[in-house]
Design a protein around this motif. Sequence first.
Motif, PDB file in Angstrom:
ATOM      1  N   PHE A   1       0.868  -1.167   0.000  1.00  9.83           N
ATOM      2  CA  PHE A   1       0.000   0.000   0.000  1.00  9.83           C
ATOM      3  C   PHE A   1       0.916   1.230   0.000  1.00  9.83           C
ATOM      4  CE2 PHE A   1      -4.415   0.715   2.228  1.00  9.83           C
ATOM      5  CZ  PHE A   1      -4.859   1.429   1.132  1.00  9.83           C
TER       6      PHE A   1
ATOM      7  N   HIS B   1       0.650   5.304   0.536  1.00 13.11           N
ATOM      8  CA  HIS B   1      -0.118   6.516   0.827  1.00 13.11           C
ATOM      9  C   HIS B   1       0.781   7.714   0.567  1.00 13.11           C
ATOM     10  CE1 HIS B   1      -3.180   4.070   2.799  1.00 13.11           C
ATOM     11  NE2 HIS B   1      -3.908   5.148   2.982  1.00 13.11           N
TER      12      HIS B   1
ATOM     13  N   GLU C   1      -1.795  11.386   6.643  1.00  9.39           N
ATOM     14  CA  GLU C   1      -2.741  11.780   5.593  1.00  9.39           C
ATOM     15  C   GLU C   1      -4.040  12.400   6.112  1.00  9.39           C
ATOM     16  OE1 GLU C   1      -2.394   8.869   6.800  1.00  9.39           O
ATOM     17  OE2 GLU C   1      -4.381   7.961   6.934  1.00  9.39           O
ATOM     18  N   TRP C   2      -4.243  12.384   7.427  1.00 12.19           N
ATOM     19  CA  TRP C   2      -5.453  12.982   7.992  1.00 12.19           C
ATOM     20  C   TRP C   2      -5.231  14.416   8.475  1.00 12.19           C
ATOM     21  CZ3 TRP C   2     -10.506  11.297  10.105  1.00 12.19           C
ATOM     22  CH2 TRP C   2     -11.004  10.174   9.437  1.00 12.19           C
TER      23      TRP C   2
ATOM     24  N   HIS D   1      -6.604  11.054  -2.051  1.00 11.11           N
ATOM     25  CA  HIS D   1      -7.023  10.718  -0.686  1.00 11.11           C
ATOM     26  C   HIS D   1      -8.083  11.719  -0.225  1.00 11.11           C
ATOM     27  CE1 HIS D   1      -6.667   9.187   3.443  1.00 11.11           C
ATOM     28  NE2 HIS D   1      -6.243   8.088   2.835  1.00 11.11           N
ATOM     29  N   HIS D   2      -8.452  11.639   1.077  1.00 13.14           N
ATOM     30  CA  HIS D   2      -9.558  12.475   1.575  1.00 13.14           C
ATOM     31  C   HIS D   2      -9.305  13.972   1.398  1.00 13.14           C
ATOM     32  CE1 HIS D   2     -10.477   8.638   3.202  1.00 13.14           C
ATOM     33  NE2 HIS D   2     -10.036   8.792   4.432  1.00 13.14           N
TER      34      HIS D   2
ATOM     35  N   TYR E   1      -6.206   3.234  -5.065  1.00 16.14           N
ATOM     36  CA  TYR E   1      -7.031   3.719  -3.957  1.00 16.14           C
ATOM     37  C   TYR E   1      -7.735   4.972  -4.429  1.00 16.14           C
ATOM     38  CZ  TYR E   1      -7.967   6.106   0.537  1.00 16.14           C
ATOM     39  OH  TYR E   1      -8.543   6.760   1.591  1.00 16.14           O
TER      40      TYR E   1
ATOM     41  N   TRP F   1      -9.754   0.518  -5.048  1.00 16.08           N
ATOM     42  CA  TRP F   1      -9.852   0.371  -3.589  1.00 16.08           C
ATOM     43  C   TRP F   1     -10.523   1.620  -3.042  1.00 16.08           C
ATOM     44  CZ3 TRP F   1      -8.669   1.293   1.539  1.00 16.08           C
ATOM     45  CH2 TRP F   1      -8.233   0.237   2.341  1.00 16.08           C
TER      46      TRP F   1
ATOM     47  N   ASP G   1     -12.541   4.077  -0.348  1.00 15.52           N
ATOM     48  CA  ASP G   1     -12.458   4.348   1.083  1.00 15.52           C
ATOM     49  C   ASP G   1     -13.309   5.579   1.401  1.00 15.52           C
ATOM     50  OD1 ASP G   1     -11.583   4.154   3.709  1.00 15.52           O
ATOM     51  OD2 ASP G   1      -9.720   5.247   3.348  1.00 15.52           O
TER      52      ASP G   1
ATOM     53  N   TRP H   1     -17.704   5.132   5.376  1.00 17.70           N
ATOM     54  CA  TRP H   1     -18.006   5.304   6.805  1.00 17.70           C
ATOM     55  C   TRP H   1     -18.216   6.764   7.205  1.00 17.70           C
ATOM     56  CZ3 TRP H   1     -13.886   8.282   7.382  1.00 17.70           C
ATOM     57  CH2 TRP H   1     -12.726   7.970   6.643  1.00 17.70           C
TER      58      TRP H   1
ATOM     59  N   ASN I   1     -13.514  -0.109   1.511  1.00 23.96           N
ATOM     60  CA  ASN I   1     -13.109  -0.175   2.921  1.00 23.96           C
ATOM     61  C   ASN I   1     -14.217   0.375   3.827  1.00 23.96           C
ATOM     62  OD1 ASN I   1     -11.286  -0.560   5.089  1.00 23.96           O
ATOM     63  ND2 ASN I   1     -10.617   1.575   4.959  1.00 23.96           N
TER      64      ASN I   1
ATOM     65  N   GLU J   1      -9.424  -3.575   7.798  1.00 29.17           N
ATOM     66  CA  GLU J   1      -8.448  -2.534   8.127  1.00 29.17           C
ATOM     67  C   GLU J   1      -7.780  -2.828   9.461  1.00 29.17           C
ATOM     68  OE1 GLU J   1      -9.901   1.460   7.682  1.00 29.17           O
ATOM     69  OE2 GLU J   1      -8.236   2.301   8.834  1.00 29.17           O
TER      70      GLU J   1
ATOM     71  N   CYS K   1      -5.266  -4.815   5.401  1.00 26.32           N
ATOM     72  CA  CYS K   1      -4.254  -3.772   5.230  1.00 26.32           C
ATOM     73  C   CYS K   1      -3.722  -3.385   6.596  1.00 26.32           C
ATOM     74  CB  CYS K   1      -4.799  -2.572   4.465  1.00 26.32           C
ATOM     75  SG  CYS K   1      -6.205  -1.761   5.211  1.00 26.32           S
TER      76      CYS K   1
ATOM     77  N   TRP L   1      -0.552   5.826   8.040  1.00 28.34           N
ATOM     78  CA  TRP L   1      -0.522   5.461   6.614  1.00 28.34           C
ATOM     79  C   TRP L   1       0.346   6.436   5.821  1.00 28.34           C
ATOM     80  CZ3 TRP L   1      -2.727   0.812   6.019  1.00 28.34           C
ATOM     81  CH2 TRP L   1      -3.721   0.416   6.916  1.00 28.34           C
TER      82      TRP L   1
HETATM   83  C1  GLC Z   1      -8.812   4.722   6.801  1.00 31.52           C
HETATM   84  C2  GLC Z   1      -8.275   6.107   6.765  1.00 31.52           C
HETATM   85  C3  GLC Z   1      -7.333   6.329   5.670  1.00 31.52           C
HETATM   86  C4  GLC Z   1      -6.511   5.197   5.195  1.00 31.52           C
HETATM   87  C5  GLC Z   1      -7.259   3.905   5.200  1.00 31.52           C
HETATM   88  C6  GLC Z   1      -6.383   2.734   4.902  1.00 31.52           C
HETATM   89  O1  GLC Z   1      -9.957   4.585   6.086  1.00 31.52           O
HETATM   90  O2  GLC Z   1      -9.271   7.080   6.682  1.00 31.52           O
HETATM   91  O3  GLC Z   1      -6.565   7.450   5.925  1.00 31.52           O
HETATM   92  O4  GLC Z   1      -6.222   5.482   3.906  1.00 31.52           O
HETATM   93  O5  GLC Z   1      -7.903   3.741   6.379  1.00 31.52           O
HETATM   94  O6  GLC Z   1      -6.951   1.578   5.307  1.00 31.52           O
END
Ligand code: GLC
Length: 447
Positions: A53, A55, A66-67, A113-114, A156, A210, A212, A215, A247, A262, A286, A293
Amino acid sequence: MKHFIQSIILASIALYGNAQTTTSTCSNDSHYVPTAENIKARNNFSDSRFGIFLHWGIYSTFAQGEWFLNYGPNKDEYAKAADAFYPHRFDAEKWISAIKASGAKYICFTTRHHDGFSMWDTKQSDYNIMHTPYGKDVVRQLADACHKQNIGLHLYYSHIDWTREDYPAGRTGNTTGKDPKKADWNHYYKFMNAQLTELLTKYGKVDGIWFDGWWDHDEDSVPFNWQLSEQYRMIHSLQPACIIGNNHHQTPFEGEDMQMFERDIPGENKSGLSGQSISQLPLETCQTMNGMWGYKIKDQDYKSPKELIRLLVRTAAKGANLLLNIGPQPNGELPATALDRLSDMGKWLNSKAGESIYATVRGNINVGDSIVSTMGKGKNAPLYIHVLSDTVPSSVTLPIKSKIKNAVNLENGNKIKYQRNGKAGTISFMTDRQDNDNTDYIIKVEF
Ligand code: GLC
């Protein structure tokens, strides 16, 4: 309750979707019937057992994972990182070579990503890699390197966007300065599908998507309609063999080709995200090499080579793949410790041990966490007993009823003596070494 009922409905769909004998082509009715090429891709995917993986995005420049955007910064201030992103040491071929040498068979790369920043030359938004001083398409380079080196390419893709005004925010990304009145799901949904179309038409073969972020709306009082079936149909019509996973931490939804977990191996729920039941689809766990990540400067708490190898073994023993994460640095390099871990995994997987992992299925002999098993496929397939304790015991007694033809230490080929224990229905294997620096002592048993 909502999730419970949904899980039950979806569990039956998941089972239906995995009919291994199905050979029909993609249908337009409401039930997803995977194509023959999709089933084949699922099987190849399962056989591969190990992926990496990655990120990577402009968040790496902040070095806080990444958050980071979710924890305070204003989206417009955060976006200034795009104008500073210059990963001058990025070398896709080098990344993929190191990954290939680790024994991994595929990568999964964060295309967006987010935070909403796209790592490819997308025409759907300027918030992308071409508008950085670096100015080169990262997805293109990785896709080319994967295709050249025969490494699978999974992409992803975040369903969440903490920057775009049109994404209707759920429970995350509410402090980035977006105007909730500007949310426009239809507009955002079209944008995502247009982006996915680019990824699936301009970069050659894509082995998996992939998703995500589902949720983000799991606490809504009125269930949020993500319109996944339509999106999944579009993906499968563009690339029928492309494996879709999401995910969402639920049992798979209709149209999905794999189930992921996860930070937990299937059947365990140490992280609190994996209470869902296990489907018949290919499984993937993962997990991070360290803690986060995306690249985080303080996060040097890497799992040891021994821990990682055992994680891979335990995952395979549950019949699942391990997707092991690396957070590349802002300069474009994989962290040195991550490279070391890749090389250690490679030494192990490229030794005799590899045969007990690749193209195996879950074994039925397990004694807690310390002894697990994998099995070859087909009639009279060998059983691989993995002893994961630091000290190898002088004998291992296991409940095996079938008649044994031969037992060897997989590593050195030495014959392993064994004896049947009368009516107990057990067999004791006498190990040929009892050192206390063991990672995985593997007994190969043939019937
Ligand atoms: C979660 C997180 C994310 C990451 C992912 C990987 O959903 O929000 O940051 O990419 O898990 O499993």
